[in-house]
Design a protein around this motif. Sequence first.
Motif, mmCIF file in Angstrom:
data_model
loop_
_atom_site.group_PDB
_atom_site.id
_atom_site.type_symbol
_atom_site.label_atom_id
_atom_site.label_comp_id
_atom_site.label_asym_id
_atom_site.label_seq_id
_atom_site.Cartn_x
_atom_site.Cartn_y
_atom_site.Cartn_z
ATOM 1 N N ALA A 63 0.633 1.468 -2.305
ATOM 2 C CA ALA A 63 2.075 1.522 -2.067
ATOM 3 C C ALA A 63 2.849 1.075 -3.305
ATOM 4 C CB ALA A 63 2.446 0.651 -0.863
ATOM 5 N N ALA A 64 2.376 0.006 -3.951
ATOM 6 C CA ALA A 64 3.042 -0.478 -5.164
ATOM 7 C C ALA A 64 2.951 0.554 -6.282
ATOM 8 C CB ALA A 64 2.428 -1.809 -5.603
ATOM 9 N N ASP A 65 1.778 1.168 -6.431
ATOM 10 C CA ASP A 65 1.614 2.206 -7.454
ATOM 11 C C ASP A 65 2.534 3.392 -7.198
ATOM 12 O OD1 ASP A 65 -0.321 0.643 -8.664
ATOM 13 O OD2 ASP A 65 -2.026 1.830 -7.922
ATOM 14 N N ALA A 66 2.626 3.808 -5.931
ATOM 15 C CA ALA A 66 3.498 4.928 -5.584
ATOM 16 C C ALA A 66 4.956 4.591 -5.881
ATOM 17 C CB ALA A 66 3.321 5.300 -4.105
ATOM 18 N N LEU A 67 5.363 3.363 -5.579
ATOM 19 C CA LEU A 67 6.731 2.927 -5.880
ATOM 20 C C LEU A 67 6.974 2.933 -7.383
ATOM 21 C CD1 LEU A 67 9.495 1.769 -5.109
ATOM 22 C CD2 LEU A 67 8.432 -0.508 -5.116
ATOM 23 N N GLU A 90 -0.524 9.315 4.871
ATOM 24 C CA GLU A 90 -0.991 8.002 4.454
ATOM 25 C C GLU A 90 -1.126 7.103 5.666
ATOM 26 O OE1 GLU A 90 1.610 6.440 1.498
ATOM 27 O OE2 GLU A 90 1.295 8.117 0.157
ATOM 28 N N ARG A 91 -2.031 6.132 5.555
ATOM 29 C CA ARG A 91 -2.188 5.173 6.643
ATOM 30 C C ARG A 91 -1.027 4.191 6.602
ATOM 31 N NH1 ARG A 91 -8.005 2.753 6.967
ATOM 32 N NH2 ARG A 91 -6.843 1.143 5.910
ATOM 33 N N THR A 92 -0.511 3.883 7.758
ATOM 34 C CA THR A 92 0.550 2.891 7.851
ATOM 35 C C THR A 92 0.182 1.871 8.907
ATOM 36 O OG1 THR A 92 1.744 4.262 9.429
ATOM 37 C CG2 THR A 92 2.386 4.477 7.121
ATOM 38 N N ALA A 93 0.608 0.651 8.712
ATOM 39 C CA ALA A 93 0.303 -0.403 9.673
ATOM 40 C C ALA A 93 1.253 -0.319 10.855
ATOM 41 C CB ALA A 93 0.438 -1.764 9.004
ATOM 42 N N THR A 94 0.692 -0.343 12.052
ATOM 43 C CA THR A 94 1.544 -0.394 13.233
ATOM 44 C C THR A 94 1.594 -1.812 13.769
ATOM 45 O OG1 THR A 94 -0.347 0.274 14.585
ATOM 46 C CG2 THR A 94 1.181 1.998 13.881
ATOM 47 N N HIS A 95 0.506 -2.546 13.634
ATOM 48 C CA HIS A 95 0.430 -3.936 14.064
ATOM 49 C C HIS A 95 -0.469 -4.672 13.086
ATOM 50 C CE1 HIS A 95 2.310 -2.870 17.822
ATOM 51 N NE2 HIS A 95 1.402 -1.937 18.026
ATOM 52 N N GLY A 96 -0.201 -5.923 12.895
ATOM 53 C CA GLY A 96 -1.112 -6.731 12.100
ATOM 54 C C GLY A 96 -0.884 -6.631 10.619
ATOM 55 N N ASP A 97 -1.981 -6.484 9.895
ATOM 56 C CA ASP A 97 -1.972 -6.631 8.441
ATOM 57 C C ASP A 97 -2.428 -5.341 7.764
ATOM 58 O OD1 ASP A 97 -1.716 -7.912 6.033
ATOM 59 O OD2 ASP A 97 -3.360 -9.315 6.346
ATOM 60 N N VAL A 98 -2.195 -5.264 6.470
ATOM 61 C CA VAL A 98 -2.731 -4.194 5.643
ATOM 62 C C VAL A 98 -3.602 -4.833 4.577
ATOM 63 C CG1 VAL A 98 -0.834 -2.592 6.035
ATOM 64 C CG2 VAL A 98 -0.684 -4.195 4.155
ATOM 65 N N ASP A 99 -4.532 -4.069 4.030
ATOM 66 C CA ASP A 99 -5.421 -4.654 3.035
ATOM 67 C C ASP A 99 -4.860 -4.484 1.622
ATOM 68 O OD1 ASP A 99 -5.990 -2.008 2.308
ATOM 69 O OD2 ASP A 99 -7.928 -1.985 3.295
ATOM 70 N N ALA A 100 -5.519 -5.135 0.675
ATOM 71 C CA ALA A 100 -5.061 -5.125 -0.717
ATOM 72 C C ALA A 100 -5.005 -3.715 -1.286
ATOM 73 C CB ALA A 100 -5.966 -6.013 -1.576
ATOM 74 N N GLU A 101 -5.930 -2.864 -0.882
ATOM 75 C CA GLU A 101 -5.944 -1.487 -1.369
ATOM 76 C C GLU A 101 -4.675 -0.744 -0.960
ATOM 77 O OE1 GLU A 101 -7.179 1.961 -3.286
ATOM 78 O OE2 GLU A 101 -7.976 -0.079 -3.449
ATOM 79 N N GLU A 102 -4.270 -0.906 0.284
ATOM 80 C CA GLU A 102 -3.053 -0.244 0.765
ATOM 81 C C GLU A 102 -1.806 -0.774 0.062
ATOM 82 O OE1 GLU A 102 -3.168 1.007 5.198
ATOM 83 O OE2 GLU A 102 -4.374 -0.830 4.997
ATOM 84 N N ILE A 103 -1.776 -2.080 -0.147
ATOM 85 C CA ILE A 103 -0.644 -2.669 -0.863
ATOM 86 C C ILE A 103 -0.608 -2.129 -2.289
ATOM 87 C CG2 ILE A 103 0.332 -4.811 -1.782
ATOM 88 C CD1 ILE A 103 -0.859 -6.209 0.730
#
Length: 165
Positions: free
Chosen positions: A24-28, A8-21
């Motif tokens: 992640a929420a769905d997976a949780l 999965e893509r993970t943020a190393t710097h900066g922001d993540v987009d709504a799709e990634e959030i």
Amino acid sequence: MSNGSNGERTATHGDVDAEEIGQAADALFVAMRRARSAGAEHVGGLSLAQVSLLEPLASETDIPVGRLASSADVSVPTATRMLQQLEAKGIVARRRSPADERRVLVSLTDDGADRLAALRSRLRERQTRAYEAFTPAERVLLVTLLRRLTELVAHSDTDAGAGSA
């Protein structure tokens, strides 16, 4: 963005987009549902839906079927069928309301209360072990963000309706 060990893509710097959030929420949500469901079946022989129906009875007795159904987000006929099964297993007791014979009141039996308490205890133990992976500062931040996310999700429907009026 960099690739995590699970692809999965993970943020190393900066922001993540709504799709990634959202992902992640769905997976949780899926992971928590699976863990909760597995715990329910192993401890009390209860389904996740049955546990959801019983949760309010952990702190209150003689709850009307309609209120339990609403709390578990199921229809009254569905709740009634579930409660009939739970009554047959000796987990709940149902009785007519003395004030209104059309209302059915539900309480946990001693066995039902024991099963639900054991299940809740096991879930808390598992959660505690998982949370120990976080530092104290991360746990504070996690709780703060989860509460904020819960509030935002809970109010998203009402906000959307208000904006279109």
